[in-house]
Design a protein around this motif. Structure first.
Motif, PDB file in Angstrom:
ATOM      1  N   ARG B 157       3.043 -14.352  -3.252  1.00  0.00           N
ATOM      2  CA  ARG B 157       4.035 -14.068  -4.301  1.00  0.00           C
ATOM      3  C   ARG B 157       4.981 -12.954  -3.829  1.00  0.00           C
ATOM      4  O   ARG B 157       6.200 -13.049  -3.975  1.00  0.00           O
ATOM      5  CB  ARG B 157       3.314 -13.655  -5.587  1.00  0.00           C
ATOM      6  CG  ARG B 157       4.257 -13.343  -6.735  1.00  0.00           C
ATOM      7  CD  ARG B 157       3.515 -12.898  -7.988  1.00  0.00           C
ATOM      8  NE  ARG B 157       4.474 -12.524  -9.025  1.00  0.00           N
ATOM      9  CZ  ARG B 157       4.143 -11.918 -10.165  1.00  0.00           C
ATOM     10  NH1 ARG B 157       2.880 -11.633 -10.433  1.00  0.00           N
ATOM     11  NH2 ARG B 157       5.078 -11.596 -11.046  1.00  0.00           N
ATOM     12  N   ASN B 158       4.409 -11.909  -3.250  1.00  0.00           N
ATOM     13  CA  ASN B 158       5.226 -10.793  -2.771  1.00  0.00           C
ATOM     14  C   ASN B 158       6.107 -11.215  -1.601  1.00  0.00           C
ATOM     15  O   ASN B 158       7.256 -10.787  -1.497  1.00  0.00           O
ATOM     16  CB  ASN B 158       4.331  -9.615  -2.388  1.00  0.00           C
ATOM     17  CG  ASN B 158       3.551  -9.081  -3.579  1.00  0.00           C
ATOM     18  OD1 ASN B 158       3.907  -9.349  -4.722  1.00  0.00           O
ATOM     19  ND2 ASN B 158       2.490  -8.337  -3.322  1.00  0.00           N
ATOM     20  N   ALA B 160       7.345 -14.187  -1.111  1.00  0.00           N
ATOM     21  CA  ALA B 160       8.448 -14.974  -1.666  1.00  0.00           C
ATOM     22  C   ALA B 160       9.510 -14.073  -2.286  1.00  0.00           C
ATOM     23  O   ALA B 160      10.702 -14.260  -2.089  1.00  0.00           O
ATOM     24  CB  ALA B 160       7.913 -15.960  -2.704  1.00  0.00           C
ATOM     25  N   ALA B 161       9.053 -13.070  -3.041  1.00  0.00           N
ATOM     26  CA  ALA B 161      10.009 -12.199  -3.743  1.00  0.00           C
ATOM     27  C   ALA B 161      10.804 -11.350  -2.776  1.00  0.00           C
ATOM     28  O   ALA B 161      11.970 -11.041  -3.018  1.00  0.00           O
ATOM     29  CB  ALA B 161       9.262 -11.303  -4.734  1.00  0.00           C
ATOM     30  N   LEU B 162      10.200 -10.962  -1.676  1.00  0.00           N
ATOM     31  CA  LEU B 162      10.803  -9.936  -0.826  1.00  0.00           C
ATOM     32  C   LEU B 162      11.348 -10.501   0.481  1.00  0.00           C
ATOM     33  O   LEU B 162      11.560  -9.775   1.443  1.00  0.00           O
ATOM     34  CB  LEU B 162       9.788  -8.808  -0.595  1.00  0.00           C
ATOM     35  CG  LEU B 162       9.411  -8.072  -1.901  1.00  0.00           C
ATOM     36  CD1 LEU B 162       8.123  -7.280  -1.732  1.00  0.00           C
ATOM     37  CD2 LEU B 162      10.534  -7.165  -2.378  1.00  0.00           C
ATOM     38  N   GLY B 163      11.582 -11.814   0.494  1.00  0.00           N
ATOM     39  CA  GLY B 163      12.352 -12.397   1.583  1.00  0.00           C
ATOM     40  C   GLY B 163      11.610 -12.616   2.889  1.00  0.00           C
ATOM     41  O   GLY B 163      12.227 -12.660   3.951  1.00  0.00           O
ATOM     42  N   MET B 186       1.526 -17.561  -8.412  1.00  0.00           N
ATOM     43  CA  MET B 186       2.500 -18.147  -9.342  1.00  0.00           C
ATOM     44  C   MET B 186       3.171 -19.364  -8.699  1.00  0.00           C
ATOM     45  O   MET B 186       4.331 -19.657  -8.973  1.00  0.00           O
ATOM     46  CB  MET B 186       3.569 -17.130  -9.749  1.00  0.00           C
ATOM     47  CG  MET B 186       3.013 -15.809 -10.213  1.00  0.00           C
ATOM     48  SD  MET B 186       2.658 -15.804 -11.976  1.00  0.00           S
ATOM     49  CE  MET B 186       4.311 -15.638 -12.640  1.00  0.00           C
ATOM     50  N   HIS B 188       4.003 -19.690  -5.594  1.00  0.00           N
ATOM     51  CA  HIS B 188       4.857 -19.389  -4.441  1.00  0.00           C
ATOM     52  C   HIS B 188       4.207 -19.747  -3.114  1.00  0.00           C
ATOM     53  O   HIS B 188       4.900 -19.868  -2.103  1.00  0.00           O
ATOM     54  CB  HIS B 188       5.300 -17.927  -4.470  1.00  0.00           C
ATOM     55  CG  HIS B 188       6.252 -17.648  -5.593  1.00  0.00           C
ATOM     56  ND1 HIS B 188       7.477 -18.265  -5.688  1.00  0.00           N
ATOM     57  CD2 HIS B 188       6.154 -16.863  -6.686  1.00  0.00           C
ATOM     58  CE1 HIS B 188       8.099 -17.850  -6.777  1.00  0.00           C
ATOM     59  NE2 HIS B 188       7.311 -17.009  -7.409  1.00  0.00           N
ATOM     60  N   ARG B 191       5.818 -22.616  -1.740  1.00  0.00           N
ATOM     61  CA  ARG B 191       7.218 -22.452  -1.304  1.00  0.00           C
ATOM     62  C   ARG B 191       7.350 -21.758   0.031  1.00  0.00           C
ATOM     63  O   ARG B 191       8.305 -21.991   0.758  1.00  0.00           O
ATOM     64  CB  ARG B 191       7.963 -21.569  -2.304  1.00  0.00           C
ATOM     65  CG  ARG B 191       8.312 -22.215  -3.578  1.00  0.00           C
ATOM     66  CD  ARG B 191       9.154 -21.274  -4.403  1.00  0.00           C
ATOM     67  NE  ARG B 191      10.312 -20.776  -3.671  1.00  0.00           N
ATOM     68  CZ  ARG B 191      11.351 -20.182  -4.234  1.00  0.00           C
ATOM     69  NH1 ARG B 191      11.372 -20.019  -5.531  1.00  0.00           N
ATOM     70  NH2 ARG B 191      12.351 -19.738  -3.517  1.00  0.00           N
ATOM     71  N   ALA B 277       3.571  -5.697   0.168  1.00  0.00           N
ATOM     72  CA  ALA B 277       4.849  -5.651  -0.565  1.00  0.00           C
ATOM     73  C   ALA B 277       5.690  -4.473  -0.098  1.00  0.00           C
ATOM     74  O   ALA B 277       6.902  -4.602   0.097  1.00  0.00           O
ATOM     75  CB  ALA B 277       4.579  -5.563  -2.069  1.00  0.00           C
ATOM     76  N   TYR B 281       9.261  -4.837   1.752  1.00  0.00           N
ATOM     77  CA  TYR B 281      10.444  -4.124   1.243  1.00  0.00           C
ATOM     78  C   TYR B 281      11.064  -3.280   2.346  1.00  0.00           C
ATOM     79  O   TYR B 281      12.286  -3.257   2.516  1.00  0.00           O
ATOM     80  CB  TYR B 281      10.017  -3.255   0.062  1.00  0.00           C
ATOM     81  CG  TYR B 281      11.047  -2.238  -0.360  1.00  0.00           C
ATOM     82  CD1 TYR B 281      12.125  -2.606  -1.177  1.00  0.00           C
ATOM     83  CD2 TYR B 281      10.964  -0.916   0.050  1.00  0.00           C
ATOM     84  CE1 TYR B 281      13.085  -1.674  -1.556  1.00  0.00           C
ATOM     85  CE2 TYR B 281      11.911   0.022  -0.322  1.00  0.00           C
ATOM     86  CZ  TYR B 281      12.969  -0.364  -1.128  1.00  0.00           C
ATOM     87  OH  TYR B 281      13.921   0.559  -1.499  1.00  0.00           O
TER      88      TYR B 281
END
Lengths: 284, 284
Positions: B157-158, B160-163, B186, B188, B191, B277, B281
């Motif tokens: 999930r992290n 996916a969110a952070l590219g 979730m 991800h 994905r 994460a 970042y």
């Protein structure tokens, strides 16, 4: 059954000075699950509720050797311990009676099987005021509507790891001393000072008055990128909202600036404790 | 029971082109829990195990509207859906038969009560090779010994969110397509492309050959502070170890550099997905 008077300061991370002697002779064998000395641990899923909830006595419950050790090192006045002999012996000196029994008796007392083998119960301790906490801090977290106990526990763990001095609990936050929060925080909720701040707008004014810049974390596109916000080296309070809905409009409007973590398109959001960790890292 | 031939590319995040028409007439009412058309969802806690595990057929199982939608948008070939009518209708077009039934029948089929109301089952899809993934990526995560399904899901999930463009699974990692990982991610994990890389040292050489700098994340004091490591704007692979023991000595030695997240004294470590994460970042 507060067994020892304590001098303590809720802002002090170190082991408080127990008046009186630590005594390994405090280990007491108990075979009878009905023994009233075990009442602090009876029906554990209600005993740790806040005193204003049905059945709640507001006890702070620590589970497992690591978390129990953090409780013993905290300012919370320990009332009693309960465990199997091997786990209790791993704890060293004891500030309160430690009841040693079998796993079966433990399960019968607490109401479910507990595979961590040792528990401790403590009384709550007075919280600092938000002003006290602000005066003694350089980096704070301010929470609004963080109602999930596990998220709250994770957030305290991250706050402890990443150098946050304290947490201010705005409206809609859960009780961080609920057993599940204590466990998920790995006991760090017992180390990081927190204060309840029901008047969020007034509290943010107080923070500004104490030299803090208040940064609201939000995924909205108009917010400044976290790394471009120039927050290092300042007194900063990072404000975070619930995982589902984020901060309210009022909270964002009352902050000094809105900051965001750059995120890939198509991903709804990070878990609130994870977003907090990134923000804590970014302001460290 | 693969109902539609698919042209698909496991590296393609977008909905693949289904050959054939989507058809809401695929909704089929079933009242009998013994109906063999529900076999993909029977005894769900084993149906999603890897084929090499007892009872495992390696199905990819998605639970709840959000995750099922991510499965429908993924390259995984959907075999069937099962849900209560309200949840199934929330999904729009359907690429496979959707069996509609009562919550009671659902519970009887899957073997436990499921409050998310809708499930989808898909076949696994071929993974890219580590080389394919490296060639098409600029930021990767490399994992060693991340065996906890929930940590693995959170990490995806992290990512996916952070590219993060992809995840390379070194020795000792769990199956990211296990149901609990899919849920915690979730969806991800459906994905973000991943590849198994059992030979860690050889894999890191391959990454270097493709222009990657490999940064091992470790709490050890000799490591470079993450923000001082100059990792932005490069092809970077962040390597992470298990939450309990971190990376092995061999893994750290095989990396180009060791980086660390500055942490407060007395705090053991961050959760591996949270540490990831922060690293994602920091290299974004």
């Amino acid at each position: 059954m507060l067994v020892q008077p304590l001098r303590f300061d809720p802002l002090d991370y170190e082991r408080c000075s127990h008046v009186g002697k630590w005594d390994t002779a405090r280990v007491i064998e108990i075979d009878d699950p009905a023994d009233p000395r075990l009442d602090d641990f009876r029906d554990l899923s209600t005993a740790d509720r806040r005193p204003d909830r049905p059945g709640g006595r507001g006890l702070v419950i620590a589970e497992g050797v690591v978390v129990v050790e953090r409780l013993l090192a905290s300012p919370y006045p320990v009332r009693a311990l309960l465990g199997v002999r091997r786990r209790v012996e791993a704890l060293g000196e004891l500030p309160a009676p430690a009841y040693v029994t079998s796993p079966e008796v433990m399960a019968e007392v607490v109401g479910f099987h507990l595979n961590r083998g040792v528990l401790a119960a403590a009384d709550r301790a007075p919280q600092p005021s938000p002003e006290d906490l602000a005066r003694r801090s350089t980096r704070l977290a301010v929470l609004e509507g963080v109602g999930d106990h596990e998220n709250l526990g994770s957030l305290f763990r991250n706050a402890a790891a990443l150098g946050i001095d304290g947490v201010l609990l705005g409206p809609g936050c859960s009780d961080p001393l609920y057993r599940r929060s204590v466990r998920v925080s790995m006991g760090h909720v017992l180390r990081v000072p927190f204060a309840t701040m029901p008047d969020l707008a007034g509290g943010l004014d107080m923070l500004r008055h104490n030299g803090f810049r208040v940064a609201a974390l939000t995924p909205r596109a108009s917010a400044v990128n976290l790394q471009d916000a120039g927050l290092r080296g300042q007194r900063v309070a990072v404000m975070l909202g619930s995982e589902g809905h984020g901060l309210t409009e009022e909270a964002i409007a009352a902050a000094d600036l809105a900051v965001r973590i750059p995120m890939a398109s198509g991903v709804d959001s990070l878990n609130v404790a994870t977003a907090a960790a990134i923000a804590f890292y970014a302001i460290a």
